[in-house]
Design a protein around this motif. Sequence first.
Motif, short mmCIF file in Angstrom:
data_model
loop_
_atom_site.label_atom_id
_atom_site.label_comp_id
_atom_site.label_asym_id
_atom_site.label_seq_id
_atom_site.Cartn_x
_atom_site.Cartn_y
_atom_site.Cartn_z
N ILE A 153 0.89 -1.19 0.00
CA ILE A 153 0.00 0.00 0.00
C ILE A 153 0.91 1.22 0.00
O ILE A 153 2.13 1.09 -0.06
N VAL A 154 0.32 2.39 0.02
CA VAL A 154 1.16 3.59 -0.11
C VAL A 154 1.93 3.84 1.18
O VAL A 154 3.11 4.13 1.16
N GLY A 155 1.28 3.69 2.34
CA GLY A 155 2.02 3.94 3.58
C GLY A 155 1.55 2.97 4.64
O GLY A 155 0.49 2.40 4.54
N VAL A 156 2.39 2.74 5.66
CA VAL A 156 1.96 1.84 6.75
C VAL A 156 1.54 2.72 7.91
O VAL A 156 2.27 3.57 8.35
N GLY A 157 0.36 2.52 8.42
CA GLY A 157 -0.13 3.41 9.48
C GLY A 157 0.18 2.86 10.84
O GLY A 157 -0.63 2.98 11.75
N THR A 158 1.37 2.25 10.99
CA THR A 158 1.66 1.68 12.31
C THR A 158 3.14 1.80 12.59
O THR A 158 3.92 2.12 11.71
N THR A 159 3.53 1.48 13.82
CA THR A 159 4.93 1.72 14.21
C THR A 159 5.77 0.48 13.93
O THR A 159 5.23 -0.60 13.65
N ARG A 160 7.10 0.63 14.05
CA ARG A 160 7.98 -0.51 13.85
C ARG A 160 7.78 -1.56 14.94
O ARG A 160 7.99 -2.73 14.71
N THR B 197 7.23 -3.04 10.18
CA THR B 197 8.45 -3.45 9.47
C THR B 197 8.07 -4.25 8.24
O THR B 197 7.52 -5.34 8.34
N THR B 198 8.29 -3.66 7.07
CA THR B 198 7.98 -4.36 5.82
C THR B 198 9.29 -4.87 5.22
O THR B 198 10.39 -4.43 5.62
N GLU B 199 9.15 -5.71 4.24
CA GLU B 199 10.35 -6.31 3.59
C GLU B 199 11.20 -5.22 2.96
O GLU B 199 12.42 -5.25 3.02
N ALA B 200 10.52 -4.21 2.40
CA ALA B 200 11.27 -3.12 1.74
C ALA B 200 12.19 -2.45 2.74
O ALA B 200 13.35 -2.14 2.44
N ILE B 201 11.69 -2.28 3.98
CA ILE B 201 12.51 -1.60 4.98
C ILE B 201 13.66 -2.50 5.41
O ILE B 201 14.81 -2.07 5.54
N TYR C 133 6.76 5.18 18.58
CA TYR C 133 5.62 6.09 18.43
C TYR C 133 5.37 6.52 16.99
O TYR C 133 4.25 6.83 16.61
N ALA C 134 6.41 6.58 16.16
CA ALA C 134 6.21 7.17 14.82
C ALA C 134 5.85 6.07 13.83
O ALA C 134 6.28 4.93 13.98
N CYS C 135 5.09 6.46 12.81
CA CYS C 135 4.78 5.49 11.75
C CYS C 135 6.07 5.08 11.06
O CYS C 135 7.00 5.86 10.92
N ALA C 136 6.14 3.83 10.64
CA ALA C 136 7.34 3.34 9.94
C ALA C 136 7.43 4.00 8.58
O ALA C 136 6.46 4.56 8.06
N MET C 137 8.61 3.93 7.98
CA MET C 137 8.85 4.53 6.67
C MET C 137 7.96 3.84 5.64
O MET C 137 7.77 2.62 5.71
N ALA C 138 7.41 4.60 4.72
CA ALA C 138 6.53 4.02 3.70
C ALA C 138 7.35 3.12 2.78
O ALA C 138 8.49 3.47 2.43
N PRO C 139 6.84 1.97 2.39
CA PRO C 139 7.62 1.04 1.55
C PRO C 139 8.09 1.67 0.25
O PRO C 139 9.22 1.44 -0.19
#
Lengths: 480, 130, 39
Positions: free
Chosen positions: A135-142, A147-151, A342-348
């Motif tokens: 999806i465009v962004g992940v609305g949750t923290t690490r 944590t997505t594969e891209a990250i 606390y912060a949203c993770a980086m978008a994939p």
Amino acid sequence: EEVPFHIILICYLSYVVLILFGYMRDLMRKTGLERNTNAVERDREGYVQLYQSFESFYTRNIYRRIRDAWNMPIASVPGARITIIDRLTPDYNNTFSYPGTKTEAINMGSYNYLGFAENTGPIIENVNNTIDQYIVGVGTTRHELGTTEAISQLETLTARYLGVESSVVFGMGFGTNATNIHTIVGKGCLVLSDELNHASLILGCRLSRATVRTFRHNDMRDLERKLREQLVLGQPRTHREWKKVIIIVEGIYSMEGSIIDLPELIRIKKKYKCYVYLDEAHSIGAIGPHGRGVCDYYGCDPNDIDILMGTFTKSFGAAGGYLAGKKSLIDHIRVHSYGDAYACAMAPLVATQISSVMTTLMGEDGTNQGQQRIKQLARNTRYFRRKLNQLGFILYGNDDSPVVPLMLYFLPKIPAVIRMAYKEGIGFIGAGFPATSLTTGRVRFCISASHTREMLDKSIEFMDEIGDKLEIKYSARRRS
Amino acid sequence: LNSRGMWLSYACGVLVLHLALLSFPFLSVATVWTLTNVIHNLVMFVFLHVLKGTPWESGDQGKVRKLTHWEQIDDGIQFTSTRKFLTVVPIILFFLTSFYTKYDSFHFVVNFIALLLVLLPKLPQFHCVR
Amino acid sequence: FVYELRTSLYMLEPWEKTTFNTALLAFIAMASYTTYAFL
């Protein structure tokens, strides 16, 4: 190069004039002589005064007069060329209106060192594919499901790119400093910070509640003297020895254009057995024969630096930041970082953009485009600096630094240069008080690998022309 | 306040103020000196000891919002060169004014009160006292 | 133009510029007169 003394005196005079008229305008607004267009709800009772009116004195009476030359809205990627949306103001910058026209300009102000701020090309294809896949962004923290594969791939690649054991990435460059320094230092620790460090480093140090001592900008002698003094004195009041001593510096200072004296810093670190935190926000990707930052530039071993920090905003056409170093340290940061909690993770898709650029820079995409861009940037930088020096301007910073501050000293000269450049179709960036000291207002050029020789020459010719008109060729050096 | 040229600019500012007052033909020299001294001390008192905070949003989460400009100089460290300079200037001005008013008692009282107005808040004992 | 840039008049509104220049000219005129009267 120091500026002639009389320039400084007249500069202070110009501030006195602005302050006098500022107070006069405040008096007129208070007595109703002048209609107050700032606050709309003036007739309602009970509105608590949010901020001291004095604190916004500068914004209200000085910045407002010139703010049409700042924060111009753009309608394109901040590449070598930029589309600026025109604005009109009927009341001396109190309000703006949009006539609907746009201006194409050469972009000399954005941080786009390697020219990867593009919306076409193979990298964008990868990003588009990522949008289809994720999806465009992940609305949750690490710490939860962010944590997505891209990250994960990006963190592995970043560690390999920098030549260290491990790395962790965050979705925001400023936040990388502000939310992680507290995991490294705390009460009873000593932080030696350069006096011109970025606001995010200052905020991070303050949040960590460590004792902070500043040393003169990029002055390793002053650093060593302060370090010795503090090691002898120990902690304030109790004089107990420090739990930990860390030196926090930046690779390239974005307001000064100076490059850190890294070999000397590493010598001091080894001699006094303290730690080094190196913020490479501007230098990663921008300097060094392989684009690995100041370690690459000086040929130092990255493992000599305890914590490597950097951002992906300036050279990778993306956003976010990283911390890199020993695996044990990075694992500790992953657990204790505010940013991961606390912060949203980086978008994939941002992670994919960065990975693609990094692969290009490492030459693993099958082309030598990365090397070409790095060399092009170095050539453009040296060419541009040398030309401006020959014209008699006072420039700050290192000859290899792609950040080129050209000194104007007077605050009014900054908007004058920016407005005249805007008319010529060139986009400049200015910096004045309080981002700089009172008498060191400047225009700051950010050179890009995507600037062509014609673009640079057009900017240089323009500067030559207005250099005489505005009398800003202050350099007393003999011109070659 | 301790950047290059600030102290000389400050002295030039006081000189310009004095010349501006001197250019009023109907004022006597004694009156001009007393006016220079009193205006200088009033402006110094307001800017250094009354106004609090900074005239721009400083990024320190409001840490200095409650401190006067004098208390913020050099992070509150006493007896720095800047503080000494700002303490000595009113005193020198007072001596000059007393000399040029030929130690007339009325002028002396006015100038002495104006001097106290800017000297007392500068004492370390009054740091952060409200 | 350089005079306006160096004294910050460039950033002021037209009526403020007029005010400043009038005050400056008045100051210079009075200073000249007083100098003449004294000398």
